[in-house]
Design an enzyme around this catalytic site. Structure first.
Site, PDB file in Angstrom:
ATOM      1  N   HIS A   9      -0.873   0.180  -9.775  1.00 22.67           N
ATOM      2  CA  HIS A   9      -1.209   0.801 -11.069  1.00 22.67           C
ATOM      3  C   HIS A   9      -0.420   2.100 -11.300  1.00 22.67           C
ATOM      4  CE1 HIS A   9      -3.412   4.051  -9.101  1.00 22.67           C
ATOM      5  NE2 HIS A   9      -3.780   3.125  -8.221  1.00 22.67           N
ATOM      6  N   ARG A  60      -8.009   1.188 -13.425  1.00 20.90           N
ATOM      7  CA  ARG A  60      -6.607   1.628 -13.432  1.00 20.90           C
ATOM      8  C   ARG A  60      -5.640   0.454 -13.266  1.00 20.90           C
ATOM      9  NH1 ARG A  60      -9.365   3.323  -8.839  1.00 20.90           N
ATOM     10  NH2 ARG A  60      -8.353   3.298  -6.799  1.00 20.90           N
ATOM     11  N   GLU A  87      -8.659  -1.176  -4.203  1.00 19.25           N
ATOM     12  CA  GLU A  87      -8.073  -0.206  -3.267  1.00 19.25           C
ATOM     13  C   GLU A  87      -8.875  -0.171  -1.974  1.00 19.25           C
ATOM     14  OE1 GLU A  87      -5.884   1.098  -1.773  1.00 19.25           O
ATOM     15  OE2 GLU A  87      -5.117   2.738  -3.020  1.00 19.25           O
ATOM     16  N   HIS A 182      -3.339  -1.957  -5.967  1.00 18.89           N
ATOM     17  CA  HIS A 182      -3.434  -0.568  -5.490  1.00 18.89           C
ATOM     18  C   HIS A 182      -2.518  -0.312  -4.289  1.00 18.89           C
ATOM     19  CE1 HIS A 182      -6.991  -0.148  -8.048  1.00 18.89           C
ATOM     20  NE2 HIS A 182      -7.104  -1.455  -7.792  1.00 18.89           N
TER      21      HIS A 182
END
Ligand code: 3PG
Length: 217
Positions: A9, A60, A87, A182
């Site tokens: 992202h 995100r 993430e 991520h």
């Protein structure tokens, strides 16, 4: 043969504030929005046209992908999402400033928490785990699968079943799959795809909005 495009992202508000993010759901900054659009231009310049989108369930990554597909004039793509691409959970470090944490615990310790293969940051308490579990996105998981902290090895263990069971069959069908995720969920996947050993992965860095392309036979 399929094509796998991995994108971290664009810059998030916590990235800009130099804070540990993990599973905290923060939006993109203006710079992050610009990075997402640049990522789309880069894959277009390489002649790539994604035909399936896969994202984590964090905003995100989702916003980055939407901006990319808008830029590519392909907002209609079929979409799959999974918590398995989230993430790495940063445990009790989530929300803390990275420089202040290094000043408190030392650079070496923070580097181990951030980049080692198997050193986990301190855990969150059970109450934080229950709160996370109450989130609609994670309610279907058994509580034991909702992380209180994770090392890269734990992230690999949760990402790989999704990669092999969902993404690889799409690649075998010849699709061009865009994965928006991520820094550390992608580090885990890249470790496996490039066959990096546990020491090599320490120096692997994935920048915001920089597409990585793999041809998967
Ligand atoms: O979760 C975070 O803080 C970032 O997305 C990645 O952080 P790192 O560079 O410390 O791994």
């Amino acid at each position: 043969m399929g094509t796998l495009i991995l994108v971290r992202h664009g810059q998030s508000t916590y990235n800009a504030e130099n804070r540990f993010t993990g599973w905290v759901d923060v939006p993109l900054t203006d710079q992050g929005v610009a990075e997402a659009k640049e990522a789309a231009k880069a894959i277009e310049a390489d002649g790539l046209r994604p035909d399936v989108l896969v994202t984590s369930v964090l905003e995100r990554a989702i916003t980055t992908a939407e901006l990319m597909l808008h830029e590519l004039e392909r907002p209609w793509l079929p979409v799959l999402r999974s918590w398995r691409l989230n993430e790495r959970h940063y445990g009790a470090l989530q929300g803390l400033n990275k420089a202040e944490t290094a000043a408190r615990y030392g650079d070496e310790q923070v580097k181990l928490w951030r980049r080692s293969f198997d050193v986990r940051p301190p855990e969150t308490d059970v109450e934080a785990q229950r709160l996370l579990h109450a989130d609609e996105r994670y309610r279907m998981l058994p509580l034991a699968l909702v992380p209180r902290t994770e090392a890269l090895c734990d992230v690999i263990d949760r990402v790989l079943p999704y990669y092999y069971d969902v993404i690889v069959p799409l690649l075998w069908d010849g699709h061009t799959v865009l994965v928006s995720a991520h820094g550390n969920s992608l580090r885990g996947l890249v470790k496996v795809l490039r066959d990096l050993d546990d020491d090599e992965v320490v120096s692997l860095e994935i920048a915001n909005g920089e597409p990585l392309v793999f041809r998967v036979p």
